[in-house]
Scaffold this active site. Sequence first.
Site, PDB file in Angstrom:
ATOM      1  N   HIS A  61      16.216  11.077  20.049  1.00 27.31           N
ATOM      2  CA  HIS A  61      17.250  11.384  18.710  1.00 27.31           C
ATOM      3  C   HIS A  61      16.508  13.585  19.593  1.00 27.31           C
ATOM      4  CE1 HIS A  61      17.307  13.530  15.045  1.00 27.31           C
ATOM      5  NE2 HIS A  61      15.999  14.505  15.282  1.00 27.31           N
ATOM      6  N   GLU A  62      14.999  13.196  19.292  1.00 30.78           N
ATOM      7  CA  GLU A  62      14.474  14.925  20.047  1.00 30.78           C
ATOM      8  C   GLU A  62      14.929  15.294  21.401  1.00 30.78           C
ATOM      9  OE1 GLU A  62      12.634  16.454  18.353  1.00 30.78           O
ATOM     10  OE2 GLU A  62      12.044  15.140  17.010  1.00 30.78           O
ATOM     11  N   HIS A  65      17.743  16.730  20.511  1.00 33.44           N
ATOM     12  CA  HIS A  65      18.339  18.519  20.419  1.00 33.44           C
ATOM     13  C   HIS A  65      18.042  19.496  21.663  1.00 33.44           C
ATOM     14  CE1 HIS A  65      17.509  18.078  15.911  1.00 33.44           C
ATOM     15  NE2 HIS A  65      16.944  17.206  15.883  1.00 33.44           N
ATOM     16  N   GLU A 138      21.022  17.750  13.109  1.00 34.72           N
ATOM     17  CA  GLU A 138      20.894  16.414  12.886  1.00 34.72           C
ATOM     18  C   GLU A 138      21.470  15.238  12.986  1.00 34.72           C
ATOM     19  OE1 GLU A 138      16.730  16.302  12.894  1.00 34.72           O
ATOM     20  OE2 GLU A 138      16.587  18.402  13.068  1.00 34.72           O
TER      21      GLU A 138
END
Length: 253
Positions: A61-62, A65, A138
């Site tokens: 997930h990070e 980003h 997100e």
Amino acid sequence: EMVERVAKASGLKKVPKAMISYLGIPNAFAYGNFLSGYKVAVTRGLIENLPREEVEAVVAHEIGHIKHRDVEVMMIISILPALIYWLGRILMYSGFFSSGRSRDSRSTPVLAFLVGMVLIIISFLSNLIVLYISRLREYYADSNSVLTLSEGGRNLQRALARILVMSGAVSRSRARDISSATKLKALLISDPELGIGSIRTYDIDEVVEWIKSQKKISPLEIFSTHPDPAKRLRFIDRLEQETTKTKYTLLRV
């Protein structure tokens, strides 16, 4: 090793540096830029309390980003509301304090005051747009876990559920950790203030299903940097279903 593997699977040319934050709450965040280099940080609470496959989903997930350049995007668009707000304040104050000085041209200070008020209202509305974009990013980052890892969606759901439950518990016992994390919440994978207060089951899959079953969405979500947890977990379900259908169609072709 985990960060390097996930970064390569995500298509990044440069591997972000892995960092550990000594916050007790389970969470993670990405930061940095193309000049100084990108970094993926996980908290001590995350490493100590989540299974390895769930930590990997959080890392994906990070890295999502970083892949989507969310750090730079959010930094740039967050500046605009602040600039509009301060310009509005300057005009309001200049109009207010100048109104009694010049009797011949009173319309000018009044106009400056009114324009300042309008700009402050615009800054408030534009900040809501920034928060909406933050919630949207997100979802994009969540998609990287689903599309990059095997069982990435399910493991991310479990990780988010554990983070919510543990953040709720920590908020009662470690107020200092929550206070520190709240200052960074725009960067975190989950808003520490959205923790679940109490839950009747310890089975993480049951917790996931319970969160997804929550239909009542708070209208205060428009002021949040993160999506409502129930909407977020249901989004991961839909994305996994669409991905599975696409793979099945390609296999048939």
